[in-house]
Design an enzyme around this catalytic site. Sequence first.
Site, PDB file in Angstrom:
ATOM      1  CD  GLU A  79      -3.022   1.132   2.189  1.00  0.00           C
ATOM      2  OE1 GLU A  79      -3.864   2.046   2.196  1.00  0.00           O
ATOM      3  OE2 GLU A  79      -3.072   0.151   2.966  1.00  0.00           O
ATOM      4  CE  LYS A 139      -9.785   0.405   5.439  1.00  0.00           C
ATOM      5  NZ  LYS A 139      -9.563  -0.544   6.552  1.00  0.00           N
TER       6      LYS A 139
END
Length: 431
Positions: free
Chosen positions: A230, A248
């Site tokens: 990420e 997410k």
Amino acid sequence: MSPDRVTLALPWTPPLEVAAGIAGQEGALCLLSDGGPNGRVSWVGADPDVIQVGPVDPRDPFIALRQAGLERQVVGLAAYDAGARPATGPRAAAAGDWPDLMLARYPALLRFHHPSLTIQAIGTGPDAEAQARRAAGWIARSKAATRPSAPAVQFNGETSEAAYTSAVTDVVARIAAGEMFQANIARAWGGRLRDDADPFDVFLRLAQGAAPYGAFWRLGDRVLVSNSPELFLTFDPADRRLETRPIKGTRARDVDPDQDATNAADLVASAKDRAENLMIVDLMRNDLARVSEPGSVVVERLLMLESFATVHHLVSTVVSTASDGVGPANILEATFPPGSITGAPKHQAMKVIADHEPPRGPWCGSLFLLDDRARMTASVLIRTASFWRDAEGWRFRTLAGAGIVADSDPDAECAETDTKILAIRRALIGP
């Protein structure tokens, strides 16, 4: 060529092999990318000439980055708690007594450009040429980056699964009561390494399934090992472009191709996961707007599927143009901790997290690099373990979390944390 910056072109050697040759040195650093579109460049270095470690002022946690001489070839680690403290108030130190902020400046670095298979040795400062040649010398010390045996003798949960599902149930109730929309609640595991093992062994095992923002960093008796997929932030002062890529939504990979495709399709179609991602996209848009030109914040890519060694993720990309006069310290101050691992609204989510977790330390903080051109790349420290050495040897702590929303199922969220910790668990103790 600037007299305080010298670069030397070198033939290709894999960055992991170069890192293996200097892994025991003070400040040993390997920012290891997978070479893909999100991680095209890796970095290797050692022996920083400036190190700053310590607590920060919650009112200005990144003030050190404004100091002269810390604007390029600087690596920093901001612990999650450094950014959460304005919401949580004073708390005990995280396991291993990890500091809020660690900064180190590297006058010599190796830059590995994966698409072209080229290396630059970069030296900066008054003796830039000597520093560049010192970096080039690390190539000769390269070692085979073979996968060692499992280095850990323990991998123990800090709390039970029942305690975690109870925490999720409480958060769902608090969401229903209107306290917030989402909060990321984590589980933690810890243990120690074999007497003959080193945290670099864990990094070598994780690197077999390298993510875009893998990292190994040794400072004294502390080591960070990360295999994060990420991106938190990038910032290029040349065009003032800011970018964030929140993750997410998660599904496990499967060895069966048909089941793996089914898992991916289920994630893409999941109304819950899409809503969870959209909440964080809105949060990050608001965070970036605080340091960006009015009207420049744009969602460039929304809800895109990205697949890694053990998981599928939903990823969105938000970009903007930073306001004049804004630098890395301002940007980090406006956006830290990352919204994807706190929740929304961020301040209240951090308070709720503190009700259910001890201090997180490095996990879900950020590791960032200001490169030789002062460009910033900062990762979110998920899929990360922190190590510290005491009288009994190397100890570690690692966590995995799940975003809790109104319709979260506690057992499913617990299972998601098992999926997310799988690669770290295997790297530490094997299958």
